[in-house]
Design a protein around this motif. Structure first.
Motif, mmCIF file in Angstrom:
data_model
loop_
_atom_site.group_PDB
_atom_site.id
_atom_site.type_symbol
_atom_site.label_atom_id
_atom_site.label_comp_id
_atom_site.label_asym_id
_atom_site.label_seq_id
_atom_site.Cartn_x
_atom_site.Cartn_y
_atom_site.Cartn_z
ATOM 1 N N MET A 263 0.852 -1.173 0.000
ATOM 2 C CA MET A 263 0.000 0.000 0.000
ATOM 3 C C MET A 263 0.892 1.228 0.000
ATOM 4 S SD MET A 263 -3.075 0.974 2.539
ATOM 5 C CE MET A 263 -2.594 1.962 3.893
ATOM 6 N N SER A 264 0.657 2.108 -0.917
ATOM 7 C CA SER A 264 1.426 3.349 -0.934
ATOM 8 C C SER A 264 0.474 4.519 -0.724
ATOM 9 C CB SER A 264 2.189 3.498 -2.245
ATOM 10 O OG SER A 264 1.289 3.639 -3.316
ATOM 11 N N ILE A 265 0.997 5.526 -0.085
ATOM 12 C CA ILE A 265 0.219 6.722 0.187
ATOM 13 C C ILE A 265 1.097 7.918 -0.149
ATOM 14 C CG2 ILE A 265 0.891 6.727 2.619
ATOM 15 C CD1 ILE A 265 -1.870 7.902 3.248
ATOM 16 N N SER A 266 0.502 8.922 -0.738
ATOM 17 C CA SER A 266 1.290 10.085 -1.125
ATOM 18 C C SER A 266 1.719 10.865 0.115
ATOM 19 C CB SER A 266 0.492 10.998 -2.055
ATOM 20 O OG SER A 266 -0.532 11.671 -1.338
ATOM 21 N N ARG A 267 2.792 11.580 -0.034
ATOM 22 C CA ARG A 267 3.308 12.409 1.071
ATOM 23 C C ARG A 267 2.254 13.427 1.502
ATOM 24 N NH1 ARG A 267 9.197 13.895 1.925
ATOM 25 N NH2 ARG A 267 9.117 15.629 3.372
ATOM 26 N N GLN A 268 1.556 13.991 0.531
ATOM 27 C CA GLN A 268 0.523 14.988 0.806
ATOM 28 C C GLN A 268 -0.631 14.380 1.599
ATOM 29 O OE1 GLN A 268 -1.208 16.704 -2.706
ATOM 30 N NE2 GLN A 268 -2.109 18.406 -1.594
ATOM 31 N N ALA A 269 -1.057 13.174 1.237
ATOM 32 C CA ALA A 269 -2.150 12.517 1.957
ATOM 33 C C ALA A 269 -1.730 12.166 3.385
ATOM 34 C CB ALA A 269 -2.586 11.263 1.218
#
Length: 60
Positions: free
Chosen positions: A1-7
């Motif tokens: 699972m990857s999540i953006s830095r902004q999120a």
């Protein structure tokens, strides 16, 4: 699972608004610290550790 830095920053800021974390800005980076957790005493007392004890023997 990857999540953006902004999120990730968005969700961490929500947690900061609840008071569970504190946001510390150093330069361009933000650090999110659980001050309550950091304030807990160490398990056991450092005064009870002999100089000859090693990490392995302390951890069991």
């Amino acid at each position: 699972m990857s999540i953006s830095r902004q999120a990730a920053s968005k969700y961490l800021d929500k947690i900061v608004s609840t008071g569970l974390l504190e946001k510390i800005k150093l330069g361009r980076e933000n650090y999110y610290v659980n001050k309550g957790l950091m304030a807990l005493p160490l398990i056991g007392s450092l005064e009870n550790i002999e100089e000859t004890d090693t990490i392995e023997s302390i951890n069991g």
